[in-house]
Design a protein around this motif. Structure first.
Motif, PDB file in Angstrom:
ATOM      1  N   ALA A  15       0.842  -1.198   0.000  1.00  0.00           N
ATOM      2  CA  ALA A  15       0.000   0.000   0.000  1.00  0.00           C
ATOM      3  C   ALA A  15       0.875   1.245   0.000  1.00  0.00           C
ATOM      4  CB  ALA A  15      -0.912   0.000   1.221  1.00  0.00           C
ATOM      5  N   VAL A  56      -2.233  -4.364  -1.028  1.00  0.00           N
ATOM      6  CA  VAL A  56      -3.476  -4.067  -1.740  1.00  0.00           C
ATOM      7  C   VAL A  56      -3.557  -4.938  -2.982  1.00  0.00           C
ATOM      8  CG1 VAL A  56      -3.690  -1.698  -0.892  1.00  0.00           C
ATOM      9  CG2 VAL A  56      -2.499  -2.127  -3.049  1.00  0.00           C
ATOM     10  N   TRP A  67      -7.657  -4.925   0.480  1.00  0.00           N
ATOM     11  CA  TRP A  67      -6.428  -4.735   1.241  1.00  0.00           C
ATOM     12  C   TRP A  67      -6.329  -5.779   2.340  1.00  0.00           C
ATOM     13  CZ3 TRP A  67      -6.906  -4.032   6.423  1.00  0.00           C
ATOM     14  CH2 TRP A  67      -8.037  -3.377   6.917  1.00  0.00           C
TER      15      TRP A  67
END
Length: 156
Positions: A15, A56, A67
């Motif tokens: 992420a 993610v 996620w």
């Protein structure tokens, strides 16, 4: 996955702060509402990278569809293990492989960081999630109650 004759690729990656608005939206779907600002702050606090990974699942055509947060748990009572702290896939993209791919990536991360097992907790009302984890090879081994107490942060 093929939709309208086009192959849709799913990419699993770490992420980034720019993912915060979508992560916040998905957190709400999981039952934990948050703002993009709150998520950005939490992403910065989840350190070091050797102890945590926020992954993610991203589709080229729609962006982030899920996620997963995994952390390394050095514990006194058992060998070091990893724990899935949160996993959510967008309502419109469930049962299409994103969750399984996120979980596999988290397991790979855990193995690379010396974890001997992986644990996940799931609310008793999430029967669909329980079936998902069992399909991924997880075994229900214990039922427990969770307790929480708000704490006052002292400003010394």
């Amino acid at each position: 996955m093929t939709v309208n004759g086009k192959q849709k690729e799913l990419k699993i990656r770490r992420a980034k702060p720019s993912d915060a608005p979508r992560i916040a939206e998905l957190s709400g779907q999981l039952g934990y509402p948050a703002t993009a600002s709150q998520i950005r702050k939490r992403l910065r606090a989840i350190r070091p990278a050797s102890q945590h990974a926020v992954l993610v699942a991203e589709r080229k055509d729609v962006g982030v569809v899920g996620w997963l947060h995994v952390s390394k748990q050095p514990l006194l009572e058992v060998e070091v293990r990893a724990e899935v702290n949160g996993l959510v896939v967008s309502e419109g993209h469930r049962s299409l492989g994103a969750g399984a791919r996120l979980l596999a990536a988290a397991e790979d991360w855990a193995c690379k960081h010396g974890c001997k097992s992986m644990s996940v907790r799931s609310n008793v009302i999430r029967e669909r999630a329980h079936q998902f984890y069992e399909r991924q090879g997880y075994e229900h081994y214990k039922t427990q109650k969770s307790f929480r107490k708000p704490l006052s942060i002292s400003k010394n």
